[in-house]
Design an enzyme around this catalytic site. Structure first.
Site, PDB file in Angstrom:
ATOM      1  N   PRO A  36       0.832  -1.204   0.000  1.00  0.00           N
ATOM      2  CA  PRO A  36       0.000   0.000   0.000  1.00  0.00           C
ATOM      3  C   PRO A  36       0.867   1.256   0.000  1.00  0.00           C
ATOM      4  CG  PRO A  36       0.000  -1.069   2.152  1.00  0.00           C
ATOM      5  CD  PRO A  36       0.689  -2.000   1.220  1.00  0.00           C
ATOM      6  N   MET A  37       0.523   2.197  -0.890  1.00  0.00           N
ATOM      7  CA  MET A  37       1.292   3.448  -0.952  1.00  0.00           C
ATOM      8  C   MET A  37       0.372   4.632  -1.203  1.00  0.00           C
ATOM      9  SD  MET A  37       4.810   2.458  -2.926  1.00  0.00           S
ATOM     10  CE  MET A  37       4.049   1.363  -4.100  1.00  0.00           C
ATOM     11  N   GLN A 114      -7.021  -0.947   1.075  1.00  0.00           N
ATOM     12  CA  GLN A 114      -6.511  -0.808   2.439  1.00  0.00           C
ATOM     13  C   GLN A 114      -7.353   0.244   3.174  1.00  0.00           C
ATOM     14  OE1 GLN A 114      -2.912   1.294   3.817  1.00  0.00           O
ATOM     15  NE2 GLN A 114      -2.219  -0.682   4.605  1.00  0.00           N
ATOM     16  N   HIS A 186      -5.812  -1.720   8.185  1.00  0.00           N
ATOM     17  CA  HIS A 186      -4.484  -1.154   8.465  1.00  0.00           C
ATOM     18  C   HIS A 186      -4.327  -0.961   9.981  1.00  0.00           C
ATOM     19  CE1 HIS A 186      -0.839   0.928   7.992  1.00  0.00           C
ATOM     20  NE2 HIS A 186      -1.211   1.981   7.292  1.00  0.00           N
ATOM     21  N   ASN A 189       1.999   0.799  11.325  1.00  0.00           N
ATOM     22  CA  ASN A 189       2.624   2.093  11.000  1.00  0.00           C
ATOM     23  C   ASN A 189       2.234   3.249  11.902  1.00  0.00           C
ATOM     24  OD1 ASN A 189       3.335   0.400   8.928  1.00  0.00           O
ATOM     25  ND2 ASN A 189       2.779   1.761   7.268  1.00  0.00           N
ATOM     26  N   TYR A 191      -0.805   4.223  12.956  1.00  0.00           N
ATOM     27  CA  TYR A 191      -2.146   4.805  12.830  1.00  0.00           C
ATOM     28  C   TYR A 191      -3.073   4.218  13.906  1.00  0.00           C
ATOM     29  CZ  TYR A 191      -0.209   6.807   8.617  1.00  0.00           C
ATOM     30  OH  TYR A 191       0.596   7.515   7.757  1.00  0.00           O
TER      31      TYR A 191
HETATM   32  C1  LIG Z   1       5.056   6.839  -1.073  1.00  0.00           C
HETATM   33  C2  LIG Z   1       4.717   5.821  -0.017  1.00  0.00           C
HETATM   34  C3  LIG Z   1       3.441   5.810   0.533  1.00  0.00           C
HETATM   35  C4  LIG Z   1       3.085   4.850   1.498  1.00  0.00           C
HETATM   36  N1  LIG Z   1       1.785   4.797   1.958  1.00  0.00           N
HETATM   37  C5  LIG Z   1       1.384   3.748   2.720  1.00  0.00           C
HETATM   38  C6  LIG Z   1       0.007   3.545   3.002  1.00  0.00           C
HETATM   39  O1  LIG Z   1      -0.897   4.268   2.533  1.00  0.00           O
HETATM   40  N2  LIG Z   1      -0.320   2.488   3.794  1.00  0.00           N
HETATM   41  C7  LIG Z   1       0.622   1.654   4.313  1.00  0.00           C
HETATM   42  O2  LIG Z   1       0.280   0.720   5.036  1.00  0.00           O
HETATM   43  N3  LIG Z   1       1.932   1.819   4.030  1.00  0.00           N
HETATM   44  C8  LIG Z   1       2.325   2.813   3.230  1.00  0.00           C
HETATM   45  N4  LIG Z   1       3.650   2.939   2.865  1.00  0.00           N
HETATM   46  C9  LIG Z   1       4.644   1.951   3.348  1.00  0.00           C
HETATM   47  C10 LIG Z   1       4.850   0.832   2.309  1.00  0.00           C
HETATM   48  O3  LIG Z   1       3.691   0.016   2.210  1.00  0.00           O
HETATM   49  C11 LIG Z   1       6.051  -0.061   2.708  1.00  0.00           C
HETATM   50  O4  LIG Z   1       5.834  -0.534   4.013  1.00  0.00           O
HETATM   51  C12 LIG Z   1       7.396   0.663   2.652  1.00  0.00           C
HETATM   52  O5  LIG Z   1       7.541   1.389   1.430  1.00  0.00           O
HETATM   53  C13 LIG Z   1       8.560  -0.339   2.768  1.00  0.00           C
HETATM   54  O6  LIG Z   1       8.534  -1.248   1.706  1.00  0.00           O
HETATM   55  P1  LIG Z   1       9.599  -1.157   0.476  1.00  0.00           P
HETATM   56  O7  LIG Z   1      10.946  -1.308   1.064  1.00  0.00           O
HETATM   57  O8  LIG Z   1       9.245  -2.286  -0.442  1.00  0.00           O
HETATM   58  O9  LIG Z   1       9.406   0.188  -0.169  1.00  0.00           O
HETATM   59  C14 LIG Z   1       4.036   3.915   1.941  1.00  0.00           C
HETATM   60  C15 LIG Z   1       5.340   3.971   1.414  1.00  0.00           C
HETATM   61  C16 LIG Z   1       5.671   4.881   0.429  1.00  0.00           C
HETATM   62  C17 LIG Z   1       7.066   4.864  -0.164  1.00  0.00           C
END
Ligand SMILES: Cc1cc2nc3c(=O)[nH]c(=O)nc-3n(C[C@H](O)[C@H](O)[C@H](O)COP(=O)(O)O)c2cc1C
Length: 349
Positions: A36-37, A114, A186, A189, A191
């Protein structure tokens, strides 16, 4: 379109990530998910745009078996985290998401929504709620339009808890109507749902504080509440982490002991899958315990559910290590953002 990767070789094809697996009733074409991003690219009314449909469809086209959306707000009161965050609280938002799910399905992917409540970490509201009135550490994220310290949250009342629980259940019903294959709750993190689990953020003395059963109660009620109203086979996943967006290196006190306590409660709630995240992007540092066990491995063992694992897993050696007992599906964040066709590029699709 089927991609023939320049980088494909027999070693990659034999990587466990290329093998299919299942989530509930759903067959996944490989073990790769988009993490999720948040993209803060919805309309000001929280309605997903056609650009968002094209954005999500690219991941499915590029070979990811499962797309987990950005965090979506669940009620119009206290849940929203950011301006331009999409919601699932109105028929117009449902129609916007329908375009997204249709396009992802047309490319052969599965998509789950999510669902998140920001709690004390809202960067959108000036009055926020949380399990207890504890000042969040750190400052707001500028990339989501925030600046300065978070407001001191108000301790949530029993009425607030009813509204937030009903919000998740209603949002899951909307997700089903919008064509999603499921939802991910979720609870990671930092929240709201993670604030409930985290000892120094939940100082309550009522039935929502103290023992782990009490601290997990709202999450369990949400999962059971959703199950009662959605069709059989609808995916209801649960994301957990130790680290927090405003406290990235936070680890549970007592590590594996606390992880086991959380997971005993997760087992009773029976989510379709458990998602163990390392927001900071370093799975080894954030998810392993001193005895060599991991949050993901414990989740598999204790809950018996498929486990999605996240945190820098585009590194093939670590991804391979994770799939040898610590998890079943790899969720990629930044690597997917950089290359939505990552599975095809790497020869996994
Ligand atoms: C731009 C961005 C936005 C993110 N938004 C969320 C989100 O909305 N919900 C969530 O659970 N994690 C969010 N994350 C965390 C990612 O899901 C993930 O845990 C984190 O990028 C580490 O994984 P990676 O090493 O593969 O990037 C976000 C990360 C990035 C980079």
């Amino acid at each position: 379109m089927k991609f023939v990767s320049k980088k494909m070789d027999t070693k990659l094809c034999s990587h466990a990530a290329a093998m299919s697996t299942s989530l509930g009733d759903h067959q996944l074409r490989n073990r790769l998910a988009v993490a999720p991003m948040s993209r803060v690219s919805a309309g000001p009314d929280g309605v997903p745009t056609s650009d968002m449909a094209a954005y999500y469809a690219r991941y499915a086209e590029g070979g990811f078996a499962l797309v987990i959306t950005e965090g979506i707000y669940t009620d119009g009161v206290y849940s929203q985290a950011y301006a331009l965050q999409p919601g699932l609280v109105s028929p117009a938002q449902v129609r916007g998401w329908r375009r997204v799910t249709d396009e992802v399905h047309a490319k052969g992917g599965l998509i789950v929504a999510q669902l998140m409540h920001a709690g004390a970490l809202s960067q959108y509201l000036t009055r926020t709620i949380a399990p207890s009135a504890v000042q969040p550490v750190g400052v707001m994220m500028s990339e989501y339009g925030g600046a300065g310290r978070f407001p001191l949250p108000v301790e949530m009342s029993v009425d607030d808890i009813r509204v937030l629980t009903d919000g998740f259940v209603q949002a899951a019903m909307y997700a089903q109507e919008a064509g999603f294959d499921g939802v991910e709750i979720h609870a990671a993190n930092g929240y709201l749902l993670d604030q409930l689990l985290t000892p120094h953020l939940n100082l309550r003395t009522d039935e929502y504080g103290g023992s782990m059963a009490n601290r997990f109660r709202i999450i369990g009620d949400i999962i059971h509440g959703i199950r009662r109203v959605v069709r059989a086979g609808f995916i209801v996943g649960l994301r957990l982490s130790e680290g927090k967006v405003n406290d990235l290196s936070y680890r549970w006190p007592e590590g594996a002991v606390m992880a086991r306590e959380v997971l005993e409660q997760v087992k009773l709630a029976e989510p379709t899958y458990v998602h163990i995240a390392a927001e900071h992007g370093d799975w080894r540092r954030d998810c392993l315990y001193e005895d060599g066990s991991s949050y993901g491995g414990l989740a598999r063992m204790i809950t018996g559910r498929p486990v999605v694992v996240n945190g820098g897993l585009h590194r093939l050696d670590i991804g391979e290590e994770v799939l040898r007992g610590h998890g079943d599906i790899l969720a990629l964040g930044k690597a997917a953002l950089a290359d939505p066709f990552w599975p095809a590029t790497m020869g996994f699709f």
